[in-house]
Every structure is written in C-alpha cells, then in structure tokens.
Design a protein around this motif. Structure first.
Motif, PDB file in Angstrom:
ATOM      1  N   LEU A 101     -19.711  39.906 -34.094  1.00 19.22           N
ATOM      2  CA  LEU A 101     -20.519  39.612 -32.912  1.00 19.22           C
ATOM      3  C   LEU A 101     -21.834  38.909 -33.233  1.00 19.22           C
ATOM      4  O   LEU A 101     -22.621  38.639 -32.333  1.00 19.22           O
ATOM      5  CB  LEU A 101     -20.821  40.915 -32.156  1.00 19.22           C
ATOM      6  N   ALA A 102     -22.064  38.606 -34.495  1.00 19.36           N
ATOM      7  CA  ALA A 102     -23.317  37.954 -34.877  1.00 19.36           C
ATOM      8  C   ALA A 102     -23.416  36.571 -34.253  1.00 19.36           C
ATOM      9  O   ALA A 102     -22.407  35.889 -34.054  1.00 19.36           O
ATOM     10  CB  ALA A 102     -23.416  37.842 -36.395  1.00 19.36           C
ATOM     11  N   ASP A 167     -15.656  32.788 -24.040  1.00 24.79           N
ATOM     12  CA  ASP A 167     -16.037  33.898 -23.172  1.00 24.79           C
ATOM     13  C   ASP A 167     -17.508  34.246 -23.408  1.00 24.79           C
ATOM     14  O   ASP A 167     -18.016  34.086 -24.518  1.00 24.79           O
ATOM     15  CB  ASP A 167     -15.163  35.124 -23.452  1.00 24.79           C
ATOM     16  N   PRO A 168     -18.191  34.742 -22.375  1.00 25.92           N
ATOM     17  CA  PRO A 168     -19.609  35.082 -22.530  1.00 25.92           C
ATOM     18  C   PRO A 168     -19.810  36.150 -23.613  1.00 25.92           C
ATOM     19  O   PRO A 168     -19.107  37.174 -23.609  1.00 25.92           O
ATOM     20  CB  PRO A 168     -20.013  35.621 -21.156  1.00 25.92           C
ATOM     21  N   PRO A 169     -20.737  35.930 -24.530  1.00 24.28           N
ATOM     22  CA  PRO A 169     -20.942  36.872 -25.644  1.00 24.28           C
ATOM     23  C   PRO A 169     -21.183  38.312 -25.198  1.00 24.28           C
ATOM     24  O   PRO A 169     -20.678  39.239 -25.834  1.00 24.28           O
ATOM     25  CB  PRO A 169     -22.156  36.304 -26.381  1.00 24.28           C
ATOM     26  N   ASP A 175     -16.435  44.363 -24.455  1.00 21.26           N
ATOM     27  CA  ASP A 175     -15.006  44.567 -24.706  1.00 21.26           C
ATOM     28  C   ASP A 175     -14.768  45.034 -26.141  1.00 21.26           C
ATOM     29  O   ASP A 175     -13.947  45.922 -26.387  1.00 21.26           O
ATOM     30  CB  ASP A 175     -14.248  43.267 -24.431  1.00 21.26           C
ATOM     31  N   HIS A 176     -15.488  44.450 -27.092  1.00 22.36           N
ATOM     32  CA  HIS A 176     -15.375  44.837 -28.498  1.00 22.36           C
ATOM     33  C   HIS A 176     -15.674  46.333 -28.644  1.00 22.36           C
ATOM     34  O   HIS A 176     -14.922  47.074 -29.273  1.00 22.36           O
ATOM     35  CB  HIS A 176     -16.368  44.000 -29.330  1.00 22.36           C
ATOM     36  N   ARG A 177     -16.779  46.748 -28.044  1.00 26.66           N
ATOM     37  CA  ARG A 177     -17.191  48.156 -28.132  1.00 26.66           C
ATOM     38  C   ARG A 177     -16.122  49.064 -27.507  1.00 26.66           C
ATOM     39  O   ARG A 177     -15.784  50.110 -28.067  1.00 26.66           O
ATOM     40  CB  ARG A 177     -18.534  48.328 -27.429  1.00 26.66           C
ATOM     41  N   ALA A 178     -15.580  48.669 -26.373  1.00 26.70           N
ATOM     42  CA  ALA A 178     -14.544  49.469 -25.705  1.00 26.70           C
ATOM     43  C   ALA A 178     -13.291  49.557 -26.579  1.00 26.70           C
ATOM     44  O   ALA A 178     -12.668  50.626 -26.673  1.00 26.70           O
ATOM     45  CB  ALA A 178     -14.213  48.864 -24.344  1.00 26.70           C
ATOM     46  N   ARG A 179     -12.930  48.449 -27.231  1.00 23.55           N
ATOM     47  CA  ARG A 179     -11.746  48.477 -28.098  1.00 23.55           C
ATOM     48  C   ARG A 179     -11.979  49.324 -29.345  1.00 23.55           C
ATOM     49  O   ARG A 179     -11.062  49.986 -29.836  1.00 23.55           O
ATOM     50  CB  ARG A 179     -11.295  47.059 -28.444  1.00 23.55           C
ATOM     51  N   VAL A 180     -13.214  49.339 -29.850  1.00 19.96           N
ATOM     52  CA  VAL A 180     -13.539  50.236 -30.970  1.00 19.96           C
ATOM     53  C   VAL A 180     -13.383  51.688 -30.522  1.00 19.96           C
ATOM     54  O   VAL A 180     -12.800  52.514 -31.232  1.00 19.96           O
ATOM     55  CB  VAL A 180     -14.959  49.965 -31.518  1.00 19.96           C
TER      56      VAL A 180
END
Length: 191
Positions: A101-102, A167-169, A175-180
């Motif tokens: 996500l950087a 896609d908007p960062p 979404d990344h956090r939810a998938r983690v």
C-alpha cells in the motif's frame, strides 16, 4: 563519476538499491544490466553482487525486513496468530512497502508483473519466508506457515491488481485491511 567507497556497508547498499529501483522502474527490469546499475551507483559490479547476490534482489530487497517481522511475531508469545495479525495490520496502517500500500507501489507492481524473472523470485522469496516461519514456530507448523504465507500473498496480489487498475488508494487500503482480517479469521476458525 567518482567512485563511492566500495566497502560502504549499509549506505552503499542503500545507494545501489535506490539506483537500481529507479532504473528498473524507468526502463524495465530486463532492460537494465547489473553493470549499468553499478556504473550509475559509482561502484563495481563485484560490489553490487556483494550486497545483492541476484539481480532480482536489487528490486526485491525487503526480504530481510520480512524475515525479521516474521521472527518477531513468532517469538511474541503463545498466540502467534494474534502477533501475525497485529504485524500485518500495522504494516497496512503505516502503508509500509511490505503491505503493498506504499505510495508509488503501482510502478513497482507493473515492473514485477512484466518480468518472469521477478515473478519467479517473488515465489522463491515466499517459499523462503514460509520456511523461516516454520522454523521459528514450535512443533509442526508447516500448515500454519503455508496458509499464512499463501494467504498474505493472495491479499497482496489482489491489492496490486486493484491499484494497477486505478482503484482509489483509500478504497484499496480498506479492502486490503478487510481481506487481512478475513485471512486471520480463516486461519483461526477455518474456512
């Protein structure tokens, strides 16, 4: 260009990595030689290879960081899953390079995707990290290590694809956090 200290340790390593990354992102991994990186960094090719045994590691230079994070999480106490979860969520919240996500990740992801050598090396690194986690955990941790590394790799690939697609960062980060979180729910409770 004057030569920098060939012995220079961490500073030399950082300079080589910075130059290599810039060249790879500008021109593509397969289009840049180690000799060009060395010349631009003001060191010899031998010095480059002392710091980076493989050309691919010039771009994929965070393996040591990932290894240390896994070791720290594995040694954090009896609840390894909680420690791994906390570590991966902290990386996401900090927008750390290892979270995918950087800022500036898109050119990095595109460069990797365009090079079969880099794709292969990322798979090798994942296998190395899996072995590290297996070795750090008590008992037979083969499945846990395999599920965690494969699951986190899947999260990272999904994040990379969404960022590349434009896609908007902030939405990708959510979404990344939810998938983690889903990954750790599955690791703790099963699918």
């Amino acid at each position: 260009m004057p030569r920098t200290s060939e012995r220079g340790g961490p500073r030399t390593r950082a300079r080589i990595s910075e130059v290599a990354t810039r060249l790879f992102l500008e021109r593509g991994f397969d289009e840049v030689t180690v000799a060009e990186v060395a010349r631009e960094a003001g060191v010899s090719s031998v010095t480059v290879f002392k710091h980076f045994p493989r050309k691919e590691d010039l771009l994929l230079d965070r393996t040591d960081d990932a290894t240390e994070l896994l070791r720290a999480a594995a040694g954090a106490g009896p609840d390894v899953l909680a420690a791994l979860r906390e570590t991966t969520l902290r990386l996401a919240d900090e927008r750390h390079a290892l979270s995918g996500l950087a800022e500036g990740s898109v050119p990095f992801f595109r460069t990797i995707a365009a090079s079969p050598a880099l794709v292969a090396r990322t798979r090798e690194i994942a296998a190395e990290l899996q072995r590290t986690l297996e070795n750090e955990l008590p008992g037979d941790a083969t499945l846990l290590a395999a599920f965690f590394v494969a699951g986190y790799g899947t999260v990272l690939v999904g994040t990379a694809r969404r960022l590349i697609a434009g896609d908007p960062p902030h939405a990708v980060a959510d979404d990344h956090r939810a998938r983690v979180e889903n990954l750790f729910d599955a690791l703790r409770h099963g699918v």
